[in-house]
Design an enzyme around this catalytic site. Structure first.
Site, short mmCIF file in Angstrom:
data_model
loop_
_atom_site.label_atom_id
_atom_site.label_comp_id
_atom_site.label_asym_id
_atom_site.label_seq_id
_atom_site.Cartn_x
_atom_site.Cartn_y
_atom_site.Cartn_z
N SER A 189 0.83 -1.22 0.00
CA SER A 189 0.00 0.00 0.00
C SER A 189 0.85 1.25 0.00
O SER A 189 0.40 2.33 -0.39
CB SER A 189 -0.87 0.08 1.25
OG SER A 189 -1.83 -0.88 1.24
N CYS A 222 -2.21 0.28 9.93
CA CYS A 222 -1.47 -1.00 9.98
C CYS A 222 -1.41 -1.71 8.63
O CYS A 222 -2.36 -1.63 7.87
CB CYS A 222 -2.14 -1.92 10.99
SG CYS A 222 -1.90 -1.31 12.65
N PRO A 223 -0.31 -2.36 8.33
CA PRO A 223 0.92 -2.51 9.14
C PRO A 223 1.87 -1.32 9.06
O PRO A 223 2.88 -1.29 9.77
CB PRO A 223 1.56 -3.76 8.52
CG PRO A 223 1.12 -3.75 7.08
CD PRO A 223 -0.27 -3.18 7.09
N GLY A 224 1.59 -0.33 8.18
CA GLY A 224 2.43 0.88 8.25
C GLY A 224 3.02 1.37 6.94
O GLY A 224 3.95 2.16 6.95
N GLY A 225 2.48 0.92 5.83
CA GLY A 225 3.01 1.35 4.52
C GLY A 225 2.92 2.86 4.31
O GLY A 225 3.86 3.49 3.82
N ASP A 241 -4.85 2.61 14.63
CA ASP A 241 -5.37 1.32 14.13
C ASP A 241 -5.35 0.35 15.30
O ASP A 241 -4.44 0.40 16.14
CB ASP A 241 -4.47 0.81 12.98
CG ASP A 241 -5.17 -0.20 12.08
OD1 ASP A 241 -5.78 -1.15 12.61
OD2 ASP A 241 -5.11 -0.04 10.84
N ASP A 261 -10.46 4.03 17.41
CA ASP A 261 -11.27 4.04 16.19
C ASP A 261 -10.90 5.30 15.37
O ASP A 261 -10.99 6.42 15.88
CB ASP A 261 -12.75 4.07 16.59
CG ASP A 261 -13.67 4.03 15.38
OD1 ASP A 261 -13.21 4.31 14.25
OD2 ASP A 261 -14.86 3.71 15.56
N ASP A 277 -6.55 5.45 5.08
CA ASP A 277 -6.65 4.33 4.14
C ASP A 277 -7.66 3.30 4.66
O ASP A 277 -7.55 2.11 4.39
CB ASP A 277 -5.24 3.69 4.00
CG ASP A 277 -5.13 2.74 2.82
OD1 ASP A 277 -5.99 2.79 1.92
OD2 ASP A 277 -4.19 1.93 2.80
N LYS A 306 -13.64 4.29 -1.43
CA LYS A 306 -13.89 2.93 -1.95
C LYS A 306 -15.11 3.04 -2.85
O LYS A 306 -16.16 3.54 -2.43
CB LYS A 306 -14.14 2.02 -0.75
CG LYS A 306 -14.70 0.69 -1.10
CD LYS A 306 -13.61 -0.36 -1.06
CE LYS A 306 -14.15 -1.70 -1.47
NZ LYS A 306 -13.58 -2.23 -2.67
C1 LIG Z 1 -5.97 -1.09 3.75
S1 LIG Z 1 -5.46 -1.30 5.36
C2 LIG Z 1 -4.31 -0.01 5.59
C3 LIG Z 1 -2.97 -0.28 5.02
C4 LIG Z 1 -1.98 0.80 5.38
N1 LIG Z 1 -2.32 2.09 4.82
C5 LIG Z 1 -0.59 0.44 4.94
O1 LIG Z 1 -0.08 1.13 4.06
O2 LIG Z 1 0.01 -0.49 5.47
C6 LIG Z 1 -6.83 -0.72 6.27
C7 LIG Z 1 -6.61 -0.64 7.77
O3 LIG Z 1 -7.70 0.06 8.33
C8 LIG Z 1 -7.92 -0.45 9.64
N2 LIG Z 1 -9.26 -0.01 10.07
C9 LIG Z 1 -10.47 -0.39 9.61
N3 LIG Z 1 -11.44 0.30 10.27
C10 LIG Z 1 -10.80 1.13 11.14
C11 LIG Z 1 -11.25 2.09 12.06
N4 LIG Z 1 -12.55 2.36 12.24
N5 LIG Z 1 -10.32 2.75 12.79
C12 LIG Z 1 -9.00 2.51 12.64
N6 LIG Z 1 -8.53 1.61 11.76
C13 LIG Z 1 -9.42 0.93 11.02
C14 LIG Z 1 -7.74 -1.94 9.48
O4 LIG Z 1 -7.40 -2.53 10.73
C15 LIG Z 1 -6.59 -2.02 8.47
O5 LIG Z 1 -5.36 -2.18 9.13
#
Ligand SMILES: C[S@@+](CC[C@H](N)C(=O)[O-])C[C@H]1O[C@@H](n2cnc3c(N)ncnc32)[C@H](O)[C@@H]1O
Length: 355
Positions: A189, A222-225, A241, A261, A277, A306
């Site tokens: 990501s 997460c994971p942190g990209g 996250d 959240d 994201d 999305k």
């Molecule tokens: C597509 S991944 C993100 C990838 C991240 N940008 C990266 O580059 O590694 C989406 C993330 O959103 C988190 N997520 C979903 N709903 C959330 C919320 N309400 N609050 C915080 N994190 C949330 C999920 O746990 C997931 O880790």
């Protein structure tokens, strides 16, 4: 050259067509689109080449969400023989306006199953460039001050011949940036955020936007990209996250992991950047972005919409309009950009800056 070819992600031809028709109608240009789902491009057919030129003059590629690159072209040459594709193209150009171009780009759609076509266009570039130079149709050395000659192969035996405007185009071949995956980044990501910055920012503004030890919040980190990209620009980041963050990234000392959240979290102090994201409904993300910007918690943001299953174009436009209206109502000037990036699939990426 009364046709505009718009390059897009395969499967998004409908959105690309709706968008160009709407944008062109605003400047009084009307045409119709030919599309086939999955082919990775749209043909926007206009009355004449004057209309096509007018579109290139008054509509910026950077303002289109679904088009990656575009070219104005003539009716295609079809039934090209596999033995010699060079001569018919040279003949076509010599019989036409004989314009000398500064560079040739040999293109094809980025559609599924086009791998062989992509290999072909790569190999075809050198022989056609040589023949063009021999016939005085291409400058001996690349000249960036001239329009580009575009040969768009929609198939092995069918080519659209035309030009790509030197001032209104993507700098990348096929509109696709070649980004190298950073070996320490925790997820793929990461390329999405890098592509967003490279798409939305002029190189001259890179430091103003990202440098100077800025503070950022990354929602759904997460994971942190994305956090990795922010830290790589020297920022300190609140990574929000419930999931686990990459350990090496945490060890950098520039990241605070917040287990909350993302739709509720607010930073202790105003930050420069909020990125998000989280995959959720576009209207929910819209409301969250409006809240952050209007309350002044950040003045720059990159986030995704999305895309829903149906009415994808309408949904995006509605959300962007809601944001624009909210900012205007609150007396805020803003820069709003959105693009269906190469690294996006079923989403688009937006950048907003309050000025
Ligand atoms: C597509 S991944 C993100 C990838 C991240 N940008 C990266 O580059 O590694 C989406 C993330 O959103 C988190 N997520 C979903 N709903 C959330 C919320 N309400 N609050 C915080 N994190 C949330 C999920 O746990 C997931 O880790």
């Amino acid at each position: 050259m009364n046709i505009i070819i718009l390059y897009c992600r395969a499967g998004f031809e409908g959105e690309c067509a709706l968008e160009i028709q709407e944008q062109a109608s605003v400047i009084g240009v009307f045409g119709y689109c030919k599309t086939n789902k999955g082919q990775g491009f749209v043909e926007f057919v206009l009355n004449d080449s004057k209309d096509a030129k007018k579109v290139f003059k008054q509509v910026q590629l950077s303002d289109l969400i679904f088009a990656r690159q575009w070219a104005r072209v003539s009716e295609p040459l079809a039934n090209l023989s596999r033995e010699d594709r060079v001569q018919p193209i040279i003949d076509f150009l010599l019989a036409g306006d004989k314009k000398v171009r500064g560079l040739v780009t040999v293109d094809c759609p980025d559609s599924e199953g086009a791998a062989q076509l992509k290999t072909f266009v790569r190999k075809f570039t050198s022989p056609i460039a040589k023949a063009l130079k021999q016939n005085g149709l291409l400058t001996p050395k690349a000249d960036p001050d001239l329009d580009l000659l575009c040969l768009f192969f929609s198939d092995f035996d069918k080519v659209y011949i035309g030009e790509i405007d030197k001032d209104n185009r993507s700098p990348n071949h096929l509109g696709i940036p070649r980004l190298k995956f950073p070996k320490d980044a925790p997820s793929r990501s990461t390329l999405k955020l890098e592509e967003a910055w490279r798409t939305f920012f002029h190189p001259d503004e890179w430091y103003d936007q990202l440098g100077g030890h800025k503070k950022a919040v990354d929602l759904g980190a997460c994971p942190g990209g994305w956090t990795w990209q922010l830290v790589n620009q020297g920022m300190d980041v609140f990574a929000v996250d419930h999931g686990p963050m990459n350990e090496a990234l945490m060890a950098s000392g520039h990241v605070t992991h917040v287990l909350e959240d993302g739709f509720v979290y607010k930073p202790p102090k105003k930050v420069d950047w909020m990125v998000c994201d989280i995959v959720d409904k576009p209207k929910r993300v819209t409301a969250m972005v409006i809240d952050w910007l209007v309350s002044g918690q950040c003045n720059r943001t990159v986030f995704n919409f999305k895309l829903p299953m149906k009415k994808r174009y309408q949904e995006v436009m509605e959300c962007l309009q809601l944001i624009e209206e909210a900012l205007t109502k609150n007396g805020m000037s803003s820069r709003i950009q959105a693009k269906h990036l190469y690294h996006d699939r079923e989403e688009i990426t937006c950048f907003i800056q309050v000025i």
